[in-house]
Design a protein around this motif. Structure first.
Motif, mmCIF file in Angstrom:
data_model
loop_
_atom_site.group_PDB
_atom_site.id
_atom_site.type_symbol
_atom_site.label_atom_id
_atom_site.label_comp_id
_atom_site.label_asym_id
_atom_site.label_seq_id
_atom_site.Cartn_x
_atom_site.Cartn_y
_atom_site.Cartn_z
ATOM 1 N N PHE A 39 0.862 -1.177 0.000
ATOM 2 C CA PHE A 39 0.000 0.000 0.000
ATOM 3 C C PHE A 39 0.901 1.231 0.000
ATOM 4 O O PHE A 39 1.739 1.403 0.883
ATOM 5 N N LEU A 40 0.781 2.098 -1.000
ATOM 6 C CA LEU A 40 1.655 3.265 -1.122
ATOM 7 C C LEU A 40 0.804 4.531 -1.165
ATOM 8 O O LEU A 40 -0.066 4.673 -2.023
ATOM 9 N N HIS A 41 1.069 5.439 -0.225
ATOM 10 C CA HIS A 41 0.249 6.643 -0.131
ATOM 11 C C HIS A 41 1.121 7.878 0.030
ATOM 12 O O HIS A 41 2.027 7.915 0.860
ATOM 13 N N SER A 42 0.835 8.886 -0.786
ATOM 14 C CA SER A 42 1.553 10.157 -0.752
ATOM 15 C C SER A 42 0.653 11.201 -0.102
ATOM 16 O O SER A 42 -0.483 11.422 -0.531
ATOM 17 N N VAL A 43 1.147 11.836 0.976
ATOM 18 C CA VAL A 43 0.350 12.822 1.703
ATOM 19 C C VAL A 43 1.223 14.023 2.063
ATOM 20 O O VAL A 43 2.455 13.947 2.019
ATOM 21 N N ASP A 44 0.579 15.110 2.414
ATOM 22 C CA ASP A 44 1.304 16.277 2.916
ATOM 23 C C ASP A 44 1.490 16.099 4.417
ATOM 24 O O ASP A 44 0.596 16.394 5.203
ATOM 25 N N MET A 45 2.654 15.600 4.809
ATOM 26 C CA MET A 45 2.893 15.297 6.220
ATOM 27 C C MET A 45 3.087 16.540 7.079
ATOM 28 O O MET A 45 3.145 16.420 8.310
ATOM 29 N N SER A 46 3.190 17.704 6.464
ATOM 30 C CA SER A 46 3.284 18.928 7.261
ATOM 31 C C SER A 46 1.921 19.339 7.796
ATOM 32 O O SER A 46 1.819 20.191 8.679
ATOM 33 N N ASP A 47 0.870 18.725 7.279
ATOM 34 C CA ASP A 47 -0.493 18.952 7.762
ATOM 35 C C ASP A 47 -0.813 17.880 8.806
ATOM 36 O O ASP A 47 -0.936 16.703 8.463
ATOM 37 N N PRO A 48 -0.945 18.236 10.083
ATOM 38 C CA PRO A 48 -1.167 17.240 11.142
ATOM 39 C C PRO A 48 -2.420 16.396 10.947
ATOM 40 O O PRO A 48 -2.530 15.314 11.539
ATOM 41 N N SER A 49 -3.335 16.853 10.104
ATOM 42 C CA SER A 49 -4.595 16.121 9.923
ATOM 43 C C SER A 49 -4.502 15.020 8.867
ATOM 44 O O SER A 49 -5.501 14.355 8.585
ATOM 45 N N TRP A 50 -3.305 14.808 8.290
ATOM 46 C CA TRP A 50 -3.187 13.769 7.263
ATOM 47 C C TRP A 50 -3.570 12.395 7.808
ATOM 48 O O TRP A 50 -4.046 11.529 7.074
ATOM 49 N N VAL A 51 -3.412 12.243 9.099
ATOM 50 C CA VAL A 51 -3.681 10.954 9.738
ATOM 51 C C VAL A 51 -5.149 10.557 9.648
ATOM 52 O O VAL A 51 -5.474 9.370 9.505
ATOM 53 N N ILE A 52 -6.040 11.532 9.723
ATOM 54 C CA ILE A 52 -7.481 11.221 9.783
ATOM 55 C C ILE A 52 -8.140 11.312 8.417
ATOM 56 O O ILE A 52 -9.366 11.254 8.317
ATOM 57 N N SER A 53 -7.346 11.437 7.363
ATOM 58 C CA SER A 53 -7.930 11.468 6.022
ATOM 59 C C SER A 53 -8.499 10.093 5.685
ATOM 60 O O SER A 53 -8.029 9.064 6.172
ATOM 61 N N LYS A 54 -9.529 10.064 4.849
ATOM 62 C CA LYS A 54 -10.171 8.798 4.498
ATOM 63 C C LYS A 54 -9.210 7.811 3.832
ATOM 64 O O LYS A 54 -9.242 6.611 4.152
ATOM 65 N N PRO A 55 -8.333 8.260 2.913
ATOM 66 C CA PRO A 55 -7.414 7.294 2.293
ATOM 67 C C PRO A 55 -6.502 6.602 3.308
ATOM 68 O O PRO A 55 -6.274 5.388 3.217
ATOM 69 N N ILE A 56 -5.997 7.362 4.275
ATOM 70 C CA ILE A 56 -5.093 6.765 5.267
ATOM 71 C C ILE A 56 -5.853 5.859 6.218
ATOM 72 O O ILE A 56 -5.404 4.751 6.536
ATOM 73 N N SER A 57 -7.014 6.299 6.663
ATOM 74 C CA SER A 57 -7.826 5.466 7.564
ATOM 75 C C SER A 57 -8.202 4.155 6.897
ATOM 76 O O SER A 57 -8.113 3.073 7.501
ATOM 77 N N GLY A 58 -8.600 4.239 5.626
ATOM 78 C CA GLY A 58 -8.969 3.033 4.889
ATOM 79 C C GLY A 58 -7.782 2.127 4.646
ATOM 80 O O GLY A 58 -7.875 0.899 4.774
ATOM 81 N N ALA A 59 -6.636 2.739 4.307
ATOM 82 C CA ALA A 59 -5.432 1.947 4.052
ATOM 83 C C ALA A 59 -4.976 1.232 5.309
ATOM 84 O O ALA A 59 -4.563 0.064 5.259
ATOM 85 N N LEU A 60 -5.045 1.928 6.440
ATOM 86 C CA LEU A 60 -4.625 1.313 7.701
ATOM 87 C C LEU A 60 -5.514 0.128 8.045
ATOM 88 O O LEU A 60 -5.035 -0.923 8.483
ATOM 89 N N THR A 61 -6.822 0.267 7.832
ATOM 90 C CA THR A 61 -7.745 -0.820 8.113
ATOM 91 C C THR A 61 -7.456 -2.031 7.235
ATOM 92 O O THR A 61 -7.400 -3.173 7.715
ATOM 93 N N ASN A 62 -7.261 -1.793 5.922
ATOM 94 C CA ASN A 62 -6.978 -2.891 5.000
ATOM 95 C C ASN A 62 -5.662 -3.582 5.339
ATOM 96 O O ASN A 62 -5.555 -4.811 5.323
ATOM 97 N N TRP A 63 -4.654 -2.768 5.667
ATOM 98 C CA TRP A 63 -3.347 -3.322 6.007
ATOM 99 C C TRP A 63 -3.411 -4.116 7.305
ATOM 100 O O TRP A 63 -2.833 -5.203 7.408
ATOM 101 N N LYS A 64 -4.120 -3.604 8.296
ATOM 102 C CA LYS A 64 -4.232 -4.290 9.586
ATOM 103 C C LYS A 64 -4.865 -5.665 9.412
ATOM 104 O O LYS A 64 -4.493 -6.631 10.098
ATOM 105 N N ASN A 65 -5.814 -5.783 8.490
ATOM 106 C CA ASN A 65 -6.478 -7.063 8.248
ATOM 107 C C ASN A 65 -5.544 -8.092 7.609
ATOM 108 O O ASN A 65 -5.861 -9.281 7.578
ATOM 109 N N LYS A 66 -4.413 -7.636 7.096
ATOM 110 C CA LYS A 66 -3.470 -8.539 6.436
ATOM 111 C C LYS A 66 -2.295 -8.929 7.338
ATOM 112 O O LYS A 66 -1.412 -9.671 6.919
ATOM 113 N N LEU A 67 -2.264 -8.398 8.557
ATOM 114 C CA LEU A 67 -1.150 -8.710 9.452
ATOM 115 C C LEU A 67 -1.026 -10.212 9.665
ATOM 116 O O LEU A 67 -2.020 -10.927 9.751
#
Length: 219
Positions: free
Chosen positions: A127-155
């Motif tokens: 899973f590869l995601h490009s975000v503006d990490m200088s914006d503290p809210s990048w964590v709660i964006s839908k793409p990151i939240s969704g990616a984290l959920t999908n990745w967690k299911n593959k652990l």
């Protein structure tokens, strides 16, 4: 808590720290324990050996591409660098390759200006995601939240599984008979049952030197 390896620099620019802190809070809220050499774990051996040892204790890997190197002039092959190039820590690429060799599910997140190596699309199956990490809210964006959920299911569970043809066998105790002695109680108790289940199972003598547990059949 499930252990996951996080590849990141130990030093983080001030402008990116808030977002990284938020990301760690998100991981913790998802019952994920983060492990990083130099942050949560400190090496006794060479860093590379310690990374390999630590990664084998984890169920997956997250790569955070945070700017570490800034190239203002020079060439890439025969082309002048324009505009400024920003790179992550070289350990992102080393640890990404190790994670791939261990078949770790990988989640790769990088600042939009950090490129090359593992941060190039198609470089690895992750899973590869490009975000503006200088914006503290990048964590709660839908793409990151969704990616984290999908990745967690593959652990992948790192616990050693019993081979299917040995499911009914009881492993030999690695603990010694008689190592647990309880005041006012005589006899030998099975060390396997007590260590794993907290059960005090009196054992039967098979012969002059051997005992057997009637609960788990350990000898």
């Amino acid at each position: 808590m499930r252990s996951v390896f996080v590849s990141r620099p130990n030093w983080i620019p001030v402008t990116f720290q808030a977002g990284v802190d938020n990301f760690y809070n998100l991981l913790e809220s998802n019952s994920l324990s983060t492990r990083t050499i130099g942050v949560s774990d400190y090496p006794n051996e060479s860093p590379l050996d310690e990374v390999i040892k630590l990664m084998k204790q984890c169920e997956g890997t997250i790569i955070l591409g945070i700017p570490q190197i800034e190239i203002t002039s020079g060439k890439i092959k025969d082309t002048e660098i324009k505009p400024i190039q920003r790179l992550g820590t070289e350990w992102n690429h080393i640890e990404g390759a190790l994670a791939h060799s261990l078949n770790h599910p990988m989640l790769v997140i990088h600042h939009l200006e950090v490129k090359r190596g593992i941060f190039d699309r198609g470089a690895c199956n992750a899973f590869l995601h490009s975000v503006d990490m200088s914006d503290p809210s990048w964590v709660i964006s839908k793409p990151i939240s969704g990616a984290l959920t999908n990745w967690k299911n593959k652990l992948v569970k790192v616990d050693k599984q019993t081979p299917s043809n040995e499911t009914s066998s009881i492993p030999k105790p690695t603990l010694q008979w008689g190592m647990y002695k309880f005041e006012g109680e005589a006899g030998l108790y099975c060390p396997v049952c007590f260590e794993k289940q907290g059960l005090k199972i009196p054992c039967s003598r098979i012969n002059s030197s051997h005992y057997q547990c009637p609960n788990c059949n350990a000898k």
